[in-house]
Design an enzyme around this catalytic site. Structure first.
Site, PDB file in Angstrom:
ATOM      1  N   ASP A 188     -32.189  32.548  11.971  1.00 56.90           N
ATOM      2  CA  ASP A 188     -32.006  33.802  11.238  1.00 56.90           C
ATOM      3  C   ASP A 188     -32.780  33.615   9.938  1.00 56.90           C
ATOM      4  OD1 ASP A 188     -31.170  35.868   9.657  1.00 56.90           O
ATOM      5  OD2 ASP A 188     -29.054  35.294   9.616  1.00 56.90           O
ATOM      6  N   LYS A 206     -39.051  38.091   2.320  1.00 56.75           N
ATOM      7  CA  LYS A 206     -38.945  38.909   3.542  1.00 56.75           C
ATOM      8  C   LYS A 206     -39.209  40.389   3.244  1.00 56.75           C
ATOM      9  CE  LYS A 206     -35.580  39.668   7.250  1.00 56.75           C
ATOM     10  NZ  LYS A 206     -34.272  39.195   7.715  1.00 56.75           N
TER      11      LYS A 206
END
Ligand code: AMP
Length: 606
Positions: A8, A70
């Protein structure tokens, strides 16, 4: 069998998991932490610090410490979110050679996938250290609404990190997999994912091992960091009112404020009141230190962020509507992402869905666990589970006038094939250009270009007469094949639309090589450190044993010679440490170990 891990790759934290004998588990790092901050720093000597080590030094090294990368992945430099990040980030963002984003640290430019790769490489290392074997394969998760360039950039990051990325998996699907794994059920489940940078809601149907995404929605501009920003803004205003000093231009103070805001927010999830203390945060005109000290209650925080939580609820409402369901059709709600630990978030979700969210999944770990489950399913290629995913965005072609003609609509279950017939726009046209786009905008410009190709030698006829059939084939992996055929002549052309990568092949292969070299260098450094410290421990232990041995053996010339030999080995150990020479150190480590063990045997037998 080769090992696969699930990763993740979060905005704020990352987590890796694996499956052992059918049981999915999260992999802790050496210090025992199950999650690793998605923070990367470069030191003046070019060394990479990742995770906790990077986070700890962020305050003193703000311009060379990157977090929330991100948010930037797979985006162009001129995009709104990148421009906003340029203003708010202490690190320097620059335009890259391919209209992409680069970050400058200590004078060197890094691409975004390179930074993400450093985090992924760290997760790979954590897994390898824990499992005691090398790990090459991974499933990496992304938010469901990520567009193809963001997915491709994440894949590039995996490759740079030395990983074979088996699949890019949607985070909510991963969470649902972790929830439904090994259970027989028929349920409609909402996955509410509020992480550090993004919000995602998916409604899924789990039916005896079949996971079907009915709809997904989200907001890329909404996450825990927006909650922190609200606290920061409040602190900045209060400080300005009290001292007349604006801390916004002071990067170090801003980093301290950011950390303090996040800590206060996190503690207000368990206590109802907290103190924010930042001594010596600035100095006044006379050079006297200024301190920041404030009390914040949970109630005040809830007031500050009420509209943010409300925005997530509105998106949930839209998702339920898109799924053509009523709220009470949803059986369970899963919470994913660290920000869902906030009581107000849990309350609002429970109120909206009229059911208490399930508590048995750890929101920080569920996505990684699901990725590991999916990884194993792919590796074994036999599975009791089936994932039915959706296209998160519409796919279509650009047409005359700058418009967008949608061919596959958002939320279509994949795999899917669709076609549309177009005609020519000018008389006796000889070729047509097919421009493949992704997005929901009515104009081509507002969507993302995935690829283009030309169909030549079409039938020359007056405008509007030649018919070109365009096919879109999207497979279960999300790979799109677009073909165009002249319906009269049968002339055909097609492309596999691999998502556009902002890095060239050469850049990626250079980065893979750079990373490999860096990892090897690090391994060398670590081994050197280990051997140095082992030699040094052996030397002190032998040195302290020699006087005892001399007393025990007596001082005959022969014994003295034997002792001198031992002391010579000790000296060569010291010289090897001084020279910092790996070969010599390893050689002398062997001699020292043997000598040490003889001394120990001797001590035991006397
Ligand atoms: P994720 O991206 O899932 O790792 O979520 C990280 C976000 O969750 C960050 O904004 C954290 O500040 C936030 N977070 C973590 N723990 C808590 C907590 N106990 N209460 C509120 N927010 C939290």
């Amino acid at each position: 069998m080769a090992r696969v891990i699930g990763i993740d790759l979060g905005t704020t934290n990352s987590c890796a998991a694996y499956i052992e004998e059918g049981v999915p588990s999260v992999i802790p790092n050496k210090a025992g932490y199950k999650i690793t901050p998605s923070v990367v720093a470069i030191t003046a000597s070019g060394k990479r610090l990742i995770g906790h080590a990077a986070k700890r030094q962020a305050i003193t090294n703000p311009t060379n410490t990157v977090f929330s990368v991100k948010r930037l992945i797979g985006r162009t430099f001129d995009s709104q979110i990148v421009q906003a990040a340029r203003i708010s980030s202490p690190y320097e963002l620059e335009e890259g050679p391919n209209a992409d984003v680069r970050i400058r640290m200590h004078g060197k430019l890094y691409s975004i996938p390179e930074i993400s790769a450093m985090i992924l490489a760290e997760m790979k290392k954590v897994a390898e250290t824990h499992l005691g074997e090398s790990v090459e394969k991974a499933v990496i998760t992304v938010p469901a609404y990520f567009k193809d360039p963001q997915r491709q950039a994440t894949k590039d990051a995996g490759m740079i990190a030395g990983l074979d990325v088996l699949r890019i998996l949607n985070e909510p699907t991963a969470a649902a997999l972790a929830y439904g794994y090994g259970k027989s059920m028929r349920k409609k489940v909402a996955v509410y994912d509020l992480g550090g940078g993004t919000f995602d809601i998916s409604i899924m149907e789990i039916s005896d091992g079949v996971y079907e995404v009915i709809t997904s929605n989200g907001d890329t501009f909404l996450g825990g960091e927006d909650f922190d920003s609200r606290i920061m803004e409040w602190l900045l205003d209060e400080f300005f009112q009290e001292h007349g000093a604006d801390l916004r231009e002071d990067k170090m103070a801003m980093q301290r404020l950011k950390d303090a805001a996040e800590s206060a927010k996190i503690s207000l999830s368990t206590v109802t009141e907290t103190e924010i203390n930042l001594p010596f945060v600035a100095a006044d005109a006379a050079g006297q230190p200024l301190h920041l000290q404030k009390r914040l209650t949970r109630e005040e925080l809830e007031e500050m962020v009420a509209d943010l939580v409300e925005r997530t609820v509105d998106i949930c409402q839209k998702a339920v509507r898109d799924a053509q369901l009523r709220v009470d059709d949803v059986d369970n709600v899963l919470l994913v992402g660290g920000q869902t630990r906030m009581p107000m978030v849990q309350r609002s979700v429970a109120e909206f869905f009229q059911t208490k969210p399930l508590k048995n999944l750890n929101p920080d770990e569920a996505v990684a666990l699901g990725a590991a489950i999916q990884g194993n399913m792919l590796l074994e290629s036999k599975s009791d589970s089936l994932l039915l995913d959706l296209t998160p965005h519409a796919l279509g072609v650009g047409i005359t006038g700058g418009y967008f003609k949608e061919i596959i609509s958002k939320d279509s279950p994949i795999p899917i094939s669709k076609s549309h017939v177009f005609t020519t726009e000018t008389d006796f046209q000889e070729a047509v250009r097919i421009i493949v786009l992704q997005g929901e905008g009515a104009n081509s410009e507002s969507n993302i270009l995935l690829g283009e190709f030309v169909l030549n030698n079409i039938k020359r006829s007056p405008r509007g007469e030649t018919r070109i059939k365009v096919f879109f084939d999207l497979d279960g992996d999300g790979t799109l094949k677009v073909s165009a055929r002249d319906m009269d002549t049968g002339q055909q052309q097609s492309i596999m639309v691999s998502a556009y990568s902002y890095l060239t092949e050469k850049e990626i292969s250079d980065m893979v090589e750079d990373n490999r070299e860096y990892v090897l260098e690090q391994q060398y450094e670590e081994t050197l450190e280990r051997v140095r410290s082992s030699v040094s421990v052996l030397i002190s232990s032998i040195e302290s044993a020699v006087p005892r041995l001399r007393a025990q053996l007596g001082g005959s010339a022969e014994n003295e010679r034997a002792l001198q030999k031992i002391l010579d080995i000790v000296e060569s150990g010291k010289a090897a440490i001084e020279a910092n020479d790996m070969e010599r150190l390893m050689e002398v480590e062997g001699y020292l170990k043997r000598t040490h063990s003889i001394l120990q045997q001797n001590a035991a037998s006397s």
